[in-house]
Design an enzyme around this catalytic site. Structure first.
Site: not given
Ligand code: PAF
Length: 282
Positions: A34, A36-37, A61, A147
């Site tokens: 998105h 943010g990436h 994870q 981020g």
């Protein structure tokens, strides 16, 4: 933009960039890219580096009751976002490529893995540290971008890069938000329209704490209370933790002297969301 899924091809690509005198920037992701990436990729591109984006939903994870099987995927959009942001390489290994039969090594960043999200998600940060170590070894990047939304992860990976002498700068990029303040996250895709509205309480809680801080409140408990009041007034939102911490050690603080970070995790329906905010200023 080149696409590769074999580790050796990824390693060779990075070696060629370095041999030609270029710099390699790495943006590790779990896909479902998105804005943010895109901001992480663009931050690397702006420095003049050749940016490699890895897309790998890292099974190590995820806990046994977590959302690995349902984690959102969109390979077509991932390519578009990575290319649009200026990535030079997209690395999409499959789980067998990253963890072949017999894979037994784990990387643990002691201390920083245990609190906050680490307490709620045992093994999570060990999985993150293990896969990021592998990616740093493959690419030998000059910089790696993460981020600030996953603030504990960012601090822990800085420690890891320093402790293991990767010679790689770990760069944190400010959180990209929706218009109403909600931090962009692949997991926002799980929210129903009603839950999406309720999730506004998360940035609103951080804003309430920031407002109290701006009014001069320096007692960490009072700052937490300001955030909790907003969250408790939001139907369908369950708080996991709200903490005022030292921005580097992530140790909880009682009194605020200098810049601190407020960390927050909350469930909206069956979706766990995290966010954080710097509380700084006079
Ligand atoms: O932040 C993420 O998406 C993941 O934890 C990371 C850093 C790509 C490791 O799998």
């Amino acid at each position: 933009m080149r696409g590769v899924s074999a580790k050796e091809e990824a390693r060779r690509w990075a070696e060629e960039v370095h041999r030609a005198g270029g710099r390699v920037a790495l943006v590790p992701t779990m896909g479902f890219l998105h804005r943010g990436h895109a901001a992480l990729i663009e931050a690397g591109v702006h420095t003049g580096a050749q940016v490699a984006v890895s897309v790998f939903v890292n099974p190590l994870q995820f806990g046994p009751r977590e959302d690995l099987a349902h984690y959102p995927l969109d390979a077509v959009r991932d390519r578009e976002v990575a290319r649009g942001a200026g990535a030079a390489l997209l690395f999409t290994p499959d789980p067998e490529e990253m963890y072949p039969e017999g894979f037994a090594t784990r990387v643990e960043v002691a201390g920083l893995s245990e609190r906050w999200c680490g307490a709620a998600r045992p093994g999570h940060f060990q999985g993150v540290a293990t896969v990021v170590t592998k990616l740093l070894n493959l690419f030998r990047p000059d910089e790696a971008y993460f981020g600030e939304k996953d603030y504990q992860q960012l601090v822990l990976l800085r420690r890891l890069a320093r402790d293991l002498d990767f010679g790689c700068r770990v760069v944190g990029v400010p959180t990209v938000r929706e218009e109403d303040g909600l931090a962009l996250s692949s997991r926002n895709a799980y929210l129903s329209p009603e839950e999406r509205r309720r999730a506004r309480a998360i940035p609103a809680a951080l804003a309430a704490a920031a407002a109290a801080h701006a009014r001069g409140e320096r007692d960490a408990e009072e700052l937490r209370r300001a955030a909790l009041q907003v969250l408790k007034g939001a139907p369908g939102v369950r708080v996991e933790y709200v903490a005022v911490v030292d921005p580097e050690t992530l140790e909880p603080l009682e009194a605020v002297r200098g810049p601190v970070r407020m960390l927050l995790a909350a469930w909206v329906g069956s979706t766990r969301l995290i966010d954080n905010r710097f509380l700084a200023g006079a």
